[in-house]
Write an enzyme that holds these catalytic residues in place. Sequence first.
Site, PDB file in Angstrom:
ATOM      1  N   LYS A 142       1.574  11.452  10.979  1.00  0.00           N
ATOM      2  CA  LYS A 142       0.995  10.153  11.347  1.00  0.00           C
ATOM      3  C   LYS A 142       1.876   9.441  12.375  1.00  0.00           C
ATOM      4  CE  LYS A 142      -0.656   9.545   6.637  1.00  0.00           C
ATOM      5  NZ  LYS A 142      -0.426   8.844   5.378  1.00  0.00           N
ATOM      6  N   TYR A 163      -3.295   3.682  12.201  1.00  0.00           N
ATOM      7  CA  TYR A 163      -2.789   5.024  11.920  1.00  0.00           C
ATOM      8  C   TYR A 163      -3.424   5.997  12.899  1.00  0.00           C
ATOM      9  CZ  TYR A 163      -1.766   3.442   7.103  1.00  0.00           C
ATOM     10  OH  TYR A 163      -1.302   2.789   5.996  1.00  0.00           O
ATOM     11  N   ASP A 191      -2.529   2.687  -6.889  1.00  0.00           N
ATOM     12  CA  ASP A 191      -1.124   2.783  -6.508  1.00  0.00           C
ATOM     13  C   ASP A 191      -0.200   2.458  -7.682  1.00  0.00           C
ATOM     14  OD1 ASP A 191      -1.937   3.517  -3.994  1.00  0.00           O
ATOM     15  OD2 ASP A 191      -1.476   1.590  -3.055  1.00  0.00           O
ATOM     16  N   HIS A 243       1.763   6.997  -0.221  1.00  0.00           N
ATOM     17  CA  HIS A 243       0.716   8.013  -0.127  1.00  0.00           C
ATOM     18  C   HIS A 243       1.184   9.224   0.680  1.00  0.00           C
ATOM     19  CE1 HIS A 243      -1.975   4.224  -0.244  1.00  0.00           C
ATOM     20  NE2 HIS A 243      -1.733   4.636  -1.478  1.00  0.00           N
ATOM     21  N   ARG A 296       0.868  -1.184   0.000  1.00  0.00           N
ATOM     22  CA  ARG A 296       0.000   0.000   0.000  1.00  0.00           C
ATOM     23  C   ARG A 296       0.899   1.227   0.000  1.00  0.00           C
ATOM     24  NH1 ARG A 296      -5.641  -0.745   1.919  1.00  0.00           N
ATOM     25  NH2 ARG A 296      -5.907  -2.936   2.439  1.00  0.00           N
TER      26      ARG A 296
END
Length: 176
Positions: free
Chosen positions: A72, A132, A168, A62, A59
């Site tokens: 984060k 997160y 992605d 980003h 993933r």
Amino acid sequence: MVFEALPLAGAFRVSPEPHADERGFFARTACVEDFAALGLTGAFAQSSISFNARRGTVRGLHFSVEPHAETKLVRCTAGAIHDVIVDLRPGSATYLQAFGAELSAANRQALYVPAGFAHGFQALSDGAEVLYMIDRPYVAGSARGLRWNDPALRVAWPEPVTLIAERDLAYPDWER
């Protein structure tokens, strides 16, 4: 909590300091005062989880742009991941450098990812879950990404990629 400065300016590995007894242990995983003592954002407005069914899933990478860039605190709560951050701040001494670390339910570590960084991860186990803590609510219009295998970033993914979202895959390389 123990804060370990990472090679990328402003990023930290955060480890809990367990207080153990016969029942097990108790440990803080976030404290606004501890973060503030280091000049870091420690108030988190949103929390989210990412469940990853298959080992090898990637993933990212980003990020969000100003004025909605996100800080984060990322922790793996089940299984294990290889977590990756990339410094995208043009004025930074570590601009376009990447850093990766294993986060797992077993090591209980987290990465503090400052605003202006891209973030992504690869699941190292089936059923990896990532928590997160984010300093501001998500704003879809500010979401961006860059290609997970951009050659300029030299990110070393430890496993063969088994699954990655079309979104992605479609991200461009970082424009210098």
